[in-house]
Structure formats: structure tokens, C-alpha cells
Design a protein around this motif. Structure first.
Motif, PDB file in Angstrom:
ATOM      1  N   ASN A   1       0.831  -1.202   0.000  1.00  0.00           N
ATOM      2  CA  ASN A   1       0.000   0.000   0.000  1.00  0.00           C
ATOM      3  C   ASN A   1       0.871   1.259   0.000  1.00  0.00           C
ATOM      4  OD1 ASN A   1      -2.797   0.771  -0.073  1.00  0.00           O
ATOM      5  ND2 ASN A   1      -2.613   1.546   1.996  1.00  0.00           N
ATOM      6  N   ILE A   2       1.862   1.277   0.891  1.00  0.00           N
ATOM      7  CA  ILE A   2       2.795   2.414   0.938  1.00  0.00           C
ATOM      8  C   ILE A   2       3.539   2.528  -0.394  1.00  0.00           C
ATOM      9  CG2 ILE A   2       4.946   3.257   1.988  1.00  0.00           C
ATOM     10  CD1 ILE A   2       2.686   3.593   3.914  1.00  0.00           C
ATOM     11  N   GLY A   3       4.058   1.408  -0.876  1.00  0.00           N
ATOM     12  CA  GLY A   3       4.842   1.417  -2.110  1.00  0.00           C
ATOM     13  C   GLY A   3       4.052   1.930  -3.297  1.00  0.00           C
ATOM     14  N   ASN A   4       2.817   1.465  -3.424  1.00  0.00           N
ATOM     15  CA  ASN A   4       2.002   1.860  -4.574  1.00  0.00           C
ATOM     16  C   ASN A   4       1.502   3.296  -4.465  1.00  0.00           C
ATOM     17  OD1 ASN A   4       2.002  -0.404  -6.393  1.00  0.00           O
ATOM     18  ND2 ASN A   4       0.890  -1.548  -4.835  1.00  0.00           N
ATOM     19  N   TRP A   5       1.142   3.738  -3.264  1.00  0.00           N
ATOM     20  CA  TRP A   5       0.715   5.132  -3.113  1.00  0.00           C
ATOM     21  C   TRP A   5       1.873   6.093  -3.385  1.00  0.00           C
ATOM     22  CZ3 TRP A   5      -3.584   7.793  -3.255  1.00  0.00           C
ATOM     23  CH2 TRP A   5      -4.788   7.099  -3.107  1.00  0.00           C
ATOM     24  N   GLN A   6       3.059   5.741  -2.899  1.00  0.00           N
ATOM     25  CA  GLN A   6       4.205   6.616  -3.189  1.00  0.00           C
ATOM     26  C   GLN A   6       4.569   6.547  -4.673  1.00  0.00           C
ATOM     27  OE1 GLN A   6       7.457   7.266  -0.657  1.00  0.00           O
ATOM     28  NE2 GLN A   6       6.410   6.711   1.235  1.00  0.00           N
ATOM     29  N   TRP A   7       4.280   5.419  -5.304  1.00  0.00           N
ATOM     30  CA  TRP A   7       4.528   5.314  -6.752  1.00  0.00           C
ATOM     31  C   TRP A   7       3.651   6.303  -7.513  1.00  0.00           C
ATOM     32  CZ3 TRP A   7       1.766   4.199 -11.180  1.00  0.00           C
ATOM     33  CH2 TRP A   7       2.523   3.898 -12.331  1.00  0.00           C
ATOM     34  N   VAL A   8       2.337   6.317  -7.208  1.00  0.00           N
ATOM     35  CA  VAL A   8       1.460   7.218  -7.969  1.00  0.00           C
ATOM     36  C   VAL A   8       1.721   8.688  -7.640  1.00  0.00           C
ATOM     37  CG1 VAL A   8      -0.415   5.561  -8.326  1.00  0.00           C
ATOM     38  CG2 VAL A   8      -0.532   7.108  -6.387  1.00  0.00           C
ATOM     39  N   ALA A   9       2.171   8.945  -6.407  1.00  0.00           N
ATOM     40  CA  ALA A   9       2.451  10.338  -6.034  1.00  0.00           C
ATOM     41  C   ALA A   9       3.797  10.799  -6.584  1.00  0.00           C
ATOM     42  CB  ALA A   9       2.419  10.487  -4.509  1.00  0.00           C
ATOM     43  N   GLY A  10       4.614   9.825  -7.029  1.00  0.00           N
ATOM     44  CA  GLY A  10       5.924  10.162  -7.594  1.00  0.00           C
ATOM     45  C   GLY A  10       7.037  10.261  -6.570  1.00  0.00           C
ATOM     46  N   CYS A  11       6.705   9.993  -5.295  1.00  0.00           N
ATOM     47  CA  CYS A  11       7.680  10.273  -4.228  1.00  0.00           C
ATOM     48  C   CYS A  11       8.380   9.026  -3.690  1.00  0.00           C
ATOM     49  CB  CYS A  11       6.991  11.005  -3.077  1.00  0.00           C
ATOM     50  SG  CYS A  11       5.681  10.042  -2.279  1.00  0.00           S
ATOM     51  N   GLY A  12       8.090   7.844  -4.274  1.00  0.00           N
ATOM     52  CA  GLY A  12       8.636   6.611  -3.721  1.00  0.00           C
ATOM     53  C   GLY A  12       9.813   6.071  -4.508  1.00  0.00           C
ATOM     54  N   VAL A  13      10.185   4.828  -4.186  1.00  0.00           N
ATOM     55  CA  VAL A  13      11.230   4.158  -4.956  1.00  0.00           C
ATOM     56  C   VAL A  13      10.663   3.850  -6.336  1.00  0.00           C
ATOM     57  CG1 VAL A  13      12.344   3.114  -2.935  1.00  0.00           C
ATOM     58  CG2 VAL A  13      10.547   1.856  -4.116  1.00  0.00           C
ATOM     59  N   ASP A  14      11.511   3.910  -7.334  1.00  0.00           N
ATOM     60  CA  ASP A  14      11.103   3.478  -8.682  1.00  0.00           C
ATOM     61  C   ASP A  14       9.725   4.048  -9.057  1.00  0.00           C
ATOM     62  OD1 ASP A  14      11.457   2.190 -11.066  1.00  0.00           O
ATOM     63  OD2 ASP A  14      10.943   0.192 -10.351  1.00  0.00           O
ATOM     64  N   ALA A  15       9.513   5.327  -8.752  1.00  0.00           N
ATOM     65  CA  ALA A  15       8.178   5.910  -8.883  1.00  0.00           C
ATOM     66  C   ALA A  15       7.892   6.381 -10.298  1.00  0.00           C
ATOM     67  CB  ALA A  15       8.035   7.077  -7.917  1.00  0.00           C
ATOM     68  N   ALA A  16       6.589   6.548 -10.572  1.00  0.00           N
ATOM     69  CA  ALA A  16       6.183   7.174 -11.828  1.00  0.00           C
ATOM     70  C   ALA A  16       6.660   8.623 -11.804  1.00  0.00           C
ATOM     71  CB  ALA A  16       4.659   7.144 -11.941  1.00  0.00           C
ATOM     72  N   PRO A  17       7.209   9.154 -12.890  1.00  0.00           N
ATOM     73  CA  PRO A  17       7.651  10.547 -12.889  1.00  0.00           C
ATOM     74  C   PRO A  17       6.475  11.483 -12.598  1.00  0.00           C
ATOM     75  CG  PRO A  17       7.640   9.644 -15.123  1.00  0.00           C
ATOM     76  CD  PRO A  17       7.405   8.499 -14.197  1.00  0.00           C
ATOM     77  N   TYR A  18       6.763  12.583 -11.919  1.00  0.00           N
ATOM     78  CA  TYR A  18       5.669  13.430 -11.442  1.00  0.00           C
ATOM     79  C   TYR A  18       4.836  14.014 -12.574  1.00  0.00           C
ATOM     80  CZ  TYR A  18       8.061  17.894 -12.504  1.00  0.00           C
ATOM     81  OH  TYR A  18       8.641  18.964 -13.124  1.00  0.00           O
TER      82      TYR A  18
END
Length: 434
Positions: free
Chosen positions: A362-379
Motif C-alpha cells: 500500500n505504501i509502495g504503490n501510493w508513493q509510486w502514484v504520487a511520484g515520491c517513492g522508490v522506482d516511482a512514476a515521474p511526477y
């Protein structure tokens, strides 16, 4: 004179089959008392009709019935703080050792350290084993000894290491006779733990050869509902991860296999970076000036944003405790980027509602969509909630099921214009990240 026993503590491993810690306990020299603790620290944060608690209780009843009918044994259920439960059990029994399986979340690590310290005072061993993952903690590191923070190289290393790993399963049934016999153990009803049965039920999982073989072709289309529903069962350990990986390999489906590896990637990240529970992995993202409009957040939660695919996803979540993975990405991105609401608000809402809620993912995927996590989607990647319908629900079957009013005059207008929201998001993110 007190009976000398070993204890096996069920947590995220609610099964008798292929259970590593249970197998080790049963192979010891003393009869085993299997227990489950309804942890009041966790329960008091949950709604009283939480479907996950109903599911856990039902699963424990089934385990207890199997132990009674086949082995003249049982399973003890206790309510309280784990430390207090072990203090009471040590008064009742001569405990030789406590066996359990690893748990990797920050709360669980602290809880286990506390229990271990108490047991050590009376020379009781606390033994834990790897069970809910194939690789954990420091099993997979980069050449310089640091953890991976990008999925693809982690996945490649995972597969490389897996080739030389013996995927050993544990024949627990052959030793289940070594549980305590003819003992009246405490059995708790849902009422005893101050919960009521949920109207929602956790679906059984489907991991047929057909589903695995067609996984890549069908997984992105929410109307097909061709996901396995494995999430809650991996979360609570009613299924063995070793058996699931074997199935993926047997059917030779790389995409299904890689979804299982994503789960371990996020667990490893959480283990190495526990601060990500409350903070962005990339510190500069803490500078984002979230709007955090409470009224807009409520509209998002209820599924009345005026964007049909977003609303369909949120209504599916609220009614069933499940949301299709493709739609999860969209509703998460919409909250963070269209509405500029802090990802932590969305993460908390999902934690409350999702049957397959798992902290690391949950943490990993939410930070992914927000752009702020590891290996995240670009903002600057901002999903268009309207064109996503064309891509993934062309015939509007999913919309018609979960948001049937989307074509009616009473359906709300969009709470924000897509073009305006996109430009505002880029401006706010850019200002924070300079």
C-alpha cells in the motif's frame, strides 16, 4: 507440576499446510500449543464490522476444527497485548520455546522484540522463520551491499538467485500429531473480541492454469475481473507463497510471477526504509504544498467526483473491499495529482477499506502514484481519467456495473477540470522539486 510445552504463534500464516515455523515447532521435543492472539493494539484501530477480522476468525475456527477432528487437538485464541498474553501463558505452562514466522512491518518488529526480551528473562527461546516470502531482508542486495530501490534490477537478481534456490516445502501434516492433546483451550467468538460479522466477505482466490496463462492479456481490463484475488490470502497466509510461485513456474507465466516479486520488492523496501510508512522515500517531495481540501477528499472517498472511472473504482472498493488494480492506479493518481491531496490520506483510506491491505504494498504503490517513492512514476505522468475509459473499459461494462448513473442527468459534474488540474499539478510539483 506445570506441563512443558512449545508454543507456535499464528500470525500471518493461517494455515496448517507448508507452514515453516509450525513445522519446526512440531519437530521439537515437546508437545506444541498452537495459539492466535487477537491483538488489542490492532483491533482498537478497526471498525467493529471489519471484514478482515471476520475472515481471520472464520479461518481460525476452521483450523481449530481440523485440529480437533484429525488430531484430538485444538488452537488457543487469546485477546490482549501479546506481551501480556505470554506473561499469562508462562504462569500456566513450562514453556521451552516459542516458534513463529517472521513479520517485517515496523509495528510487528517492535512487538516481537518486546516479546523476545521478556521470554529471554526466563530462558525461553524465541525462534522465528522465513515463511511468507521467498527472499527477505538482506537476501537480495546490490553488489555494493545496499538494497535495490528500482524494481527491474531487483526482479532480475531475484530470478537469478531463485535458479540456485531449493524451493523446499514443509510437510506439516506428518507431524501435526505432536500438538497438545485433550486440552480445553480458550475459544473466542467475534462477540468476545467486541466485533460483529461483516456483511462483506473475502473472496476465495482463483489460480487456475487458465487464469495464469491468460493473466497478461486480461489483467488490465477491470470488467473482465480476471485477477486472482490472491491478495488477502497471501496477506493472512491462508495460502503458501512457495506453492503459488510453483504454479507460476509450472504455467510459465512471467507476468504473474513478477507480480509476486513486486510484493517482495515492496516488503524489502519497507524493511530497509521503515520511515516510508509516514514519509516520502524521496525527501524533496515532502516540500509539496498539498491542497488537502477535505470536501474534495470526501467526494473522492464516496465515488462522486464526476469522473466515472474514478467513481466506479471507489464505489467498488466501498461496497466490496476490493478494487481492480488498473483502477487503483487511476484513483490514486487522481487524488494526488488532480486534487493535490496528500498520498497519506489515500493510503489511510485504502488501509481501512481494502481486504488485501498490506502495509508494504500500500505504501509502495501510493508513493509510486504520487511520484515520491522508490522506482516511482515521474511526477509529470498524469493519467487522464477520461481516456483511460477508452483504453481499459471501451464498452463501459465496468462503469455500468459500479457507476450506473454516469449517463444520467443527476450525475455530478467533474469536481475539477482535467486540463486545469494537470497544469496546476505540474506547477506545484515543479515549485517543490526545484
Amino acid at each position: 507440576m506445570k506441563q512443558t510445552i512449545s508454543i507456535f504463534w499464528f500470525r500471518r500464516d493461517l494455515r496448517l499446510e507448508d507452514n515453516h515455523g509450525l513445522f519446526e515447532a512440531l519437530n521439537g521435543k515437546h508437545p506444541v500449543l498452537p495459539i492466535f492472539i487477537f491483538d488489542t493494539e490492532i483491533l482498537e484501530k478497526l471498525p467493529i464490522n471489519d471484514a478482515r477480522v471476520t475472515f481471520i476468525h472464520k479461518t481460525l475456527q476452521n483450523l481449530s476444527e481440523t485440529l480437533q477432528t484429525k488430531y484430538n487437538s485444538s488452537l488457543g485464541m487469546y485477546l490482549g497485548k501479546p506481551l501480556d498474553v505470554f506473561k499469562n501463558l508462562s504462569q500456566e505452562y513450562q514453556i521451552d520455546g516459542v516458534f513463529t514466522n517472521h513479520d517485517y512491518e515496523p509495528y510487528a518488529k517492535n512487538r516481537d522484540e518486546e516479546v523476545k526480551a521478556f521470554l529471554a528473562e526466563t530462558q525461553i527461546e524465541f525462534k522465528t522463520y522465513k515463511d511468507q516470502v521467498i527472499f527477505e531482508k538482506n537476501d537480495i542486495l546490490k553488489a555494493d551491499g545496499t538494497p535495490y530501490v528500482v524494481y527491474t534490477p531487483y526482479m532480475k537478481q531475484w530470478k537469478s538467485l531463485f535458479k540456485t534456490t531449493d524451493l523446499h516445502t514443509f510437510d506439516t501434516h506428518s507431524v501435526l500429531k505432536n500438538t497438545i492433546k485433550n486440552k480445553q483451550l480458550p475459544h473466542l467468538s467475534l462477540i468476545d473480541i467486541a466485533f460483529t460479522p461483516s456483511q462483506q466477505s473475502i473472496a476465495d482466490f482463483t489460480v487456475t492454469p487458465h487464469l495464469i496463462q491468460n493473466y497478461e492479456a486480461t489483467r488490465n481490463f477491470p470488467s473482465q475481473d480476471s485477477t486472482s484475488r490472491l491478495g488477502p490470502h497471501l496477506r493472512f497466509g491462508t495460502v503458501s507463497i512457495r506453492n503459488m510461485v510453483k504454479k507460476a513456474i509450472t504455467e510459465q507465466n512471467e507476468v504473474f510471477w513478477q507480480e509476486l516479486i513486486w510484493r517482495e520488492f515492496f516488503m524489502t523496501v519497507l524493511w530497509h526504509f521503515p520511515h516510508t510508512v509516514t514519509q516520502s522515500f524521496k525527501p524533496k517531495y515532502e516540500r509539496i504544498e498539498w491542497r488537502n481540501n477535505e470536501m474534495e477528499f470526501k467526494l473522492w472517498c464516496k465515488g462522486i467526483t464526476g469522473y466515472p472511472l474514478v467513481d466506479a473504482g471507489m464505489r467498488q472498493l466501498n461496497q466490496t473491499g476490493f478494487m481492480h488494480n488498473r483502477v487503483r492506479m487511476l484513483v490514486g493518481s487522481f487524488l494526488c495529482k488532480h486534487l493535490l491531496i496528500d498520498w497519506r490520506w489515500g493510503e489511510a483510506y485504502f488501509a481501512e477499506k481494502l481486504h488485501d491491505y498490506e502495509l508494504a504494498s500500500n505504501i509502495g504503490n501510493w508513493q509510486w502514484v504520487a511520484g515520491c517513492g522508490v522506482d516511482a512514476a515521474p511526477y509529470f505522468r498524469i493519467f487522464n481519467p477520461t481516456t483511460q475509459i477508452e483504453k481499459f473499459d471501451k464498452n463501459q461494462e465496468y462503469l455500468k456495473q459500479w457507476c450506473p448513473d454516469f449517463q444520467e442527468l443527476t450525475y455530478p459534474a467533474p469536481i475539477v477540470d482535467h486540463k486545469f488540474a494537470r497544469e496546476r499539478c505540474l506547477r506545484v510539483y515543479k515549485a517543490a522539486l526545484q
